[in-house]
Design a protein around this motif. Structure first.
Motif, mmCIF file in Angstrom:
data_model
loop_
_atom_site.group_PDB
_atom_site.id
_atom_site.type_symbol
_atom_site.label_atom_id
_atom_site.label_comp_id
_atom_site.label_asym_id
_atom_site.label_seq_id
_atom_site.Cartn_x
_atom_site.Cartn_y
_atom_site.Cartn_z
ATOM 1 N N UNK A 1 0.830 -1.198 0.000
ATOM 2 C CA UNK A 1 0.000 0.000 0.000
ATOM 3 C C UNK A 1 0.870 1.255 0.000
ATOM 4 N N UNK A 2 1.937 1.214 0.786
ATOM 5 C CA UNK A 2 2.789 2.377 0.889
ATOM 6 C C UNK A 2 3.461 2.711 -0.437
ATOM 7 N N UNK A 3 4.039 1.708 -1.073
ATOM 8 C CA UNK A 3 4.744 1.946 -2.323
ATOM 9 C C UNK A 3 3.811 2.505 -3.390
ATOM 10 N N UNK B 1 -8.292 5.207 2.593
ATOM 11 C CA UNK B 1 -8.381 3.745 2.488
ATOM 12 C C UNK B 1 -8.428 3.295 1.035
ATOM 13 N N UNK B 2 -7.796 2.183 0.765
ATOM 14 C CA UNK B 2 -7.760 1.635 -0.582
ATOM 15 C C UNK B 2 -6.848 0.427 -0.633
ATOM 16 N N UNK B 3 -6.543 -0.032 -1.836
ATOM 17 C CA UNK B 3 -5.714 -1.216 -1.966
ATOM 18 C C UNK B 3 -5.126 -1.312 -3.364
ATOM 19 N N UNK B 4 -4.339 -2.359 -3.590
ATOM 20 C CA UNK B 4 -3.655 -2.552 -4.869
ATOM 21 C C UNK B 4 -4.601 -3.167 -5.896
ATOM 22 N N UNK B 5 -4.551 -2.623 -7.104
ATOM 23 C CA UNK B 5 -5.403 -3.097 -8.200
ATOM 24 C C UNK B 5 -4.548 -3.271 -9.448
ATOM 25 N N UNK C 1 7.039 -3.375 -11.647
ATOM 26 C CA UNK C 1 5.660 -3.794 -11.410
ATOM 27 C C UNK C 1 4.695 -2.625 -11.264
ATOM 28 N N UNK C 2 5.203 -1.435 -10.992
ATOM 29 C CA UNK C 2 4.306 -0.301 -10.837
ATOM 30 C C UNK C 2 3.773 0.208 -12.172
ATOM 31 N N UNK C 3 4.174 -0.446 -13.246
ATOM 32 C CA UNK C 3 3.567 -0.126 -14.538
ATOM 33 C C UNK C 3 2.200 -0.776 -14.675
ATOM 34 N N UNK C 4 1.899 -1.764 -13.816
ATOM 35 C CA UNK C 4 0.579 -2.412 -13.888
ATOM 36 C C UNK C 4 -0.109 -2.601 -12.537
ATOM 37 N N UNK C 5 0.555 -2.198 -11.465
ATOM 38 C CA UNK C 5 -0.105 -2.195 -10.158
ATOM 39 C C UNK C 5 -0.276 -0.750 -9.697
ATOM 40 N N UNK C 6 -1.484 -0.410 -9.263
ATOM 41 C CA UNK C 6 -1.775 0.938 -8.800
ATOM 42 C C UNK C 6 -2.474 0.887 -7.437
ATOM 43 N N UNK C 7 -2.222 1.896 -6.628
ATOM 44 C CA UNK C 7 -2.992 2.057 -5.403
ATOM 45 C C UNK C 7 -4.279 2.779 -5.759
ATOM 46 N N UNK C 8 -5.401 2.139 -5.482
ATOM 47 C CA UNK C 8 -6.698 2.716 -5.856
ATOM 48 C C UNK C 8 -7.514 3.024 -4.602
ATOM 49 N N UNK C 9 -7.740 4.279 -4.295
ATOM 50 C CA UNK C 9 -8.596 4.634 -3.160
ATOM 51 C C UNK C 9 -9.986 4.016 -3.325
ATOM 52 N N UNK D 1 -12.792 -5.370 -0.531
ATOM 53 C CA UNK D 1 -13.442 -6.626 -0.920
ATOM 54 C C UNK D 1 -14.812 -6.397 -1.548
ATOM 55 N N UNK D 2 -15.497 -5.347 -1.155
ATOM 56 C CA UNK D 2 -16.803 -5.040 -1.748
ATOM 57 C C UNK D 2 -16.674 -4.326 -3.082
ATOM 58 N N UNK D 3 -15.550 -3.702 -3.294
ATOM 59 C CA UNK D 3 -15.265 -2.956 -4.524
ATOM 60 C C UNK D 3 -13.863 -3.342 -4.989
ATOM 61 N N UNK D 4 -13.706 -4.520 -5.579
ATOM 62 C CA UNK D 4 -12.378 -5.103 -5.790
ATOM 63 C C UNK D 4 -11.430 -4.289 -6.650
ATOM 64 N N UNK D 5 -11.962 -3.542 -7.613
ATOM 65 C CA UNK D 5 -11.072 -2.765 -8.476
ATOM 66 C C UNK D 5 -11.264 -1.260 -8.309
ATOM 67 N N UNK D 6 -12.000 -0.858 -7.306
ATOM 68 C CA UNK D 6 -12.216 0.554 -7.038
ATOM 69 C C UNK D 6 -13.652 0.839 -6.683
#
Length: 360
Positions: free
Chosen positions: A43-45, A140-144, A157-165, A169-174
């Motif tokens: 999450x931090x990165x 709050x958010x997570x990696x997508x 890997x940060x070319x395809x992983x993003x932190x998405x606010x 689990x209820x909103x898996x990609x945002x």
């Protein structure tokens, strides 16, 4: 902040990186694809990057409550294909019940409704855990997984992983995504701590990685893949993995560009589904890259402490099975015996779990 400046310099220079999964430090190191594909994005990165971007005899006896009994036995654990999964060594496990499929959105929703549990991805962020991140970014958010439009090098890997606010689990990609209509899909965006909480509520536990691999091998020969020697037996895909040009073009020959509903692919000889591909699965073991050199032979439960030389001081647990993002071009972690790893409180949209139980 020193950490922030370092991230800016690394990104601008175009170097490949591995980003720490811990809550206190960010470790940056050049690495091979094999090493990178084991790591999940912290999450931090991703928060920092978002700132930069904007600026043996084992049979199934029966099935009860969607769990199957796996009788005690022996097997050869690990693979010589990856440094942290060797040496291959003989292991004995006692019998246990295992969920026949990953925990689903519907099952996790029942847990949340009964307990009012809040997952880590939904909780406010502590500024002390994210030095260098402005307060306005601490949401709050997570990696997508966010595939780029074009083919890119596989060293960052940060070319395809993003932190998405708002991703959880209820909103898996945002926040615009939903699990409505996807109740029979594996729940994702689940950290180790979240999986542990569910397992305790359900009267179960997370599997050890020995139990997980024993079930996946299902008394079959020690082959490259859990299902055999061929990637596509009889020309058919038997697991939900990535086909095409990773990471930008998933041609979805197996029928799924992302998650698949549980039980979409054939069960193994033990009657268990999706022990390869679909979503990564948490195991109870702490992760050490050198554990197999000294692992006990009887019912190993993992080391007493975690250690990943790539990210010292970061507590990690083992993950198994690979996911819909594992490709023969990148992160081939559906190979039998291979291991994954993840920081205790990190989650992403290809990470779930299943449970085991000693008795019904």
């Amino acid at each position: 902040m020193k950490i922030y400046s370092l991230l800016v310099g690394i990104v601008l220079s175009g170097l490949g990186s591995i980003f720490a999964q811990g809550s206190k430090t960010v470790t940056v190191a050049a690495s091979s694809c094999q090493a990178i594909c084991q790591a999940n994005t912290s999450k931090k990165a991703l928060l920092l990057q978002s700132i930069v971007n904007s600026s043996k005899e084992t049979t199934v006896v029966t099935s009860i409550n969607e769990m199957v009994w796996v009788a005690a036995g022996d097997f050869n654990m690990g693979t010589n294909d990856y440094p942290d999964a060797k040496p291959v060594h003989k292991v004995s496990v006692k019998g246990y019940w295992m969920d026949e499929h990953e925990v689903t959105n519907a099952e996790f929703a029942a847990f949340v409704q009964a307990t009012n549990y809040i997952t880590i991805a939904e909780k406010p962020l502590n500024p002390d855990d994210y030095p260098g991140v402005p307060l306005e970014n601490l949401v709050p958010g997570s990696a997508v997984f966010s595939p780029p439009a074009e083919k890119v090098s596989l060293d960052n890997i940060q070319q395809w992983w993003k932190y998405v606010p708002g991703a959880n689990w209820k909103h898996p990609t945002g926040p615009e995504s939903s699990i409505v209509g996807f109740e029979n899909y594996p729940v994702v965006q689940i950290s180790y701590s979240d999986a542990q909480a569910y397992a305790q509520w359900a009267g179960k536990r997370l599997p050890t990685e020995a139990e997980w691999e024993f079930a996946a091998r299902a008394a079959r020969p020690h082959t490259k893949y859990y299902w055999g020697t061929d990637l596509k037996p009889n020309g058919k895909w038997v697991a939900n993995i990535f086909q095409g040009s990773f990471p930008n073009n998933n041609v979805a020959e197996d029928g799924f560009a992302g998650e698949a509903p549980v039980k979409s692919f054939p069960k193994n000889p033990f009657g268990i589904y999706d022990l390869e591909g679909n979503v990564w699965e948490w195991c109870s073991d702490l992760y050490r890259e050198d554990y197999y050199k000294n692992s006990p032979n009887d019912n190993p439960t993992g080391p007493s402490t975690s250690n990943d030389p790539e990210e010292p001081g970061v507590e990690k647990h083992v993950q198994r099975g690979g996911s819909f993002l594992c490709s023969d071009q990148y992160c081939i972690r559906y190979v039998a015996g291979s291991r994954g790893k993840g920081e205790t409180t990190s989650a992403c949209n290809h990470l779930g779990f299943r449970c085991v139980k000693d008795k019904i």
